[in-house]
Structure formats: C-alpha cells, structure tokens
Design an enzyme around this catalytic site. Structure first.
Site, PDB file in Angstrom:
ATOM      1  N   GLY A  46       0.832  -1.193   0.000  1.00 59.16           N
ATOM      2  CA  GLY A  46       0.000   0.000   0.000  1.00 59.16           C
ATOM      3  C   GLY A  46       0.865   1.240   0.000  1.00 59.16           C
ATOM      4  N   GLN A  51       3.126   9.891   1.105  1.00 58.37           N
ATOM      5  CA  GLN A  51       4.412   9.209   1.256  1.00 58.37           C
ATOM      6  C   GLN A  51       5.385   9.526   0.116  1.00 58.37           C
ATOM      7  OE1 GLN A  51       2.380   5.222   2.128  1.00 58.37           O
ATOM      8  NE2 GLN A  51       4.297   5.049   3.280  1.00 58.37           N
ATOM      9  N   CYS A  96       5.810  -0.313   7.373  1.00 63.24           N
ATOM     10  CA  CYS A  96       5.456   0.875   6.595  1.00 63.24           C
ATOM     11  C   CYS A  96       6.678   1.311   5.788  1.00 63.24           C
ATOM     12  CB  CYS A  96       5.025   1.994   7.539  1.00 63.24           C
ATOM     13  SG  CYS A  96       4.656   3.532   6.670  1.00 63.24           S
ATOM     14  N   LEU A  97       6.456   1.632   4.513  1.00 60.95           N
ATOM     15  CA  LEU A  97       7.572   2.056   3.661  1.00 60.95           C
ATOM     16  C   LEU A  97       8.203   3.354   4.171  1.00 60.95           C
ATOM     17  CD1 LEU A  97       6.069   1.296   0.125  1.00 60.95           C
ATOM     18  CD2 LEU A  97       7.753  -0.052   1.395  1.00 60.95           C
ATOM     19  N   HIS A 138      -4.486   1.272   7.226  1.00 57.53           N
ATOM     20  CA  HIS A 138      -3.123   1.806   7.356  1.00 57.53           C
ATOM     21  C   HIS A 138      -2.950   3.040   6.454  1.00 57.53           C
ATOM     22  CE1 HIS A 138       1.386   1.196   7.812  1.00 57.53           C
ATOM     23  NE2 HIS A 138       1.316   2.026   6.777  1.00 57.53           N
ATOM     24  N   GLU A 139      -3.419   2.934   5.212  1.00 58.56           N
ATOM     25  CA  GLU A 139      -3.263   4.059   4.271  1.00 58.56           C
ATOM     26  C   GLU A 139      -4.174   5.227   4.650  1.00 58.56           C
ATOM     27  OE1 GLU A 139      -0.660   3.839   2.631  1.00 58.56           O
ATOM     28  OE2 GLU A 139      -0.453   1.693   2.932  1.00 58.56           O
ATOM     29  N   HIS A 142      -2.469   7.359   7.035  1.00 58.39           N
ATOM     30  CA  HIS A 142      -1.534   8.286   6.376  1.00 58.39           C
ATOM     31  C   HIS A 142      -2.256   9.549   5.908  1.00 58.39           C
ATOM     32  CE1 HIS A 142       2.309   6.273   6.246  1.00 58.39           C
ATOM     33  NE2 HIS A 142       1.784   5.156   5.783  1.00 58.39           N
TER      34      HIS A 142
END
Ligand code: ZN
Length: 167
Positions: A46, A51, A96-97, A138-139, A142
């Site tokens: 994701g 990000q 998480c990236l 999760h997204e 963000h």
C-alpha cells in the site's frame, strides 16, 4: 512511468492531513500509475500519496501477492476515500515504507466498507476483510497524518528515532 522517492519518518509532511483531490485530471491518472510503480518497486502492499510528498487524499493498495498463491496483482486505487463501516477486530504486525525497519502489532477493524473514486473518477464501494481491510486502514491513517510510530509509546518512539539517526 516514474519511480517516486518515498519520504520517511520523521519528515513532518507525514504528520499533515492530506487535502481532497479536486478532480481526476490526466496528470492525476499518470500520478496513480507512478504510485503503483513506486509501491511495487518498493515491495509494498500500500502507498498513500503523502508518502511521495504529495499530501492529497489518494491511496493505492495491492495485497494480491500476500493473499493469493497465484501472486496475481489486485491493484486498487481510491481517491478521496472514506471508511463508512468498520467491524470486528484483528491483530497484525504491520510495516510501513516510511518507517524503515519497524514492525508493530496493531489492532484494526477486521471488516470494513470503504468508498471513494477510482482512478477513472467512478464511485467505488469496496467491502474488505483481513489483510485488505488492514491495508486500507493503514493508508487511511496516512491521509489523516498518522503513521506507524504514532502507535508506539513515547519511550519506544524516541528510541526508534535515535536508531534511525544513527544510520
Ligand atoms: Zn505506511
């Protein structure tokens, strides 16, 4: 397509609430393609626009390779998404990236209904359970300026920050 650089904690942009996308223009469509490209290149499931340093309410997910033995892609893009139903609970260790080397067990709703526009501007409503539901939540975090480290205690967050600064 272009690979976009992913920003990481403690970049202050990640704490910002993303703004609505006003209209789905050709540049937005190209941006969505770049988001997918970037997510796949980084081996993520994701990615939220913030990000890649664009605080706009747009996310992409693809949990295909995690839920399916055929490893088929299941790319989903949602613009201006909102979760309209959330039920149950599920624990999962998330990464998480934007938070290198961090994995935290987080409790999420197990079943959600999320709606928004797809990359063509068509309204979409998606029912999601398990990993897909987790990825969406999760997204969504963000887009609201919340990231994985915000789920840590202050003590653990400080020590993670120190670890990162030593790299
Ligand atoms: Zn993330």
């Amino acid at each position: 397509m272009t690979y976009l650089p992913i920003i990481s904690y403690p970049n202050p942009l990640l704490k910002q609430r993303s703004r609505e996308v006003q209209s789905i223009t050709p540049p937005i469509k190209r941006f969505v393609e770049d988001m997918f490209e970037t997510m796949y290149a980084a081996n993520g499931v994701g990615l939220a626009a913030v990000q890649v340093a664009r605080p706009e309410r747009l996310l992409v997910v693809d949990v295909g390779k995690m839920i399916d033995e055929t490893h088929e892609a299941h790319p989903i893009c949602l613009v201006n998404p909102e979760i309209i139903k959330a039920e149950g609970s599920i624990l999962f260790e998330e990464g998480c990236l934007s938070c290198p080397d961090l994995r935290i067990e987080i409790e999420r709703a197990e079943h959600i209904v999320i709606r928004g526009l797809d990359a063509l501007g068509e309204p979409k409503e998606i029912e999601a359970t398990g990993l897909l539901a987790i990825a969406f939540q999760h997204e969504m975090d963000h887009l609201n300026g919340k990231i994985l480290v915000d789920h840590l205690s202050r003590l653990k967050r400080d020590s993670y920050k120190r670890e990162l600064s030593r790299k």
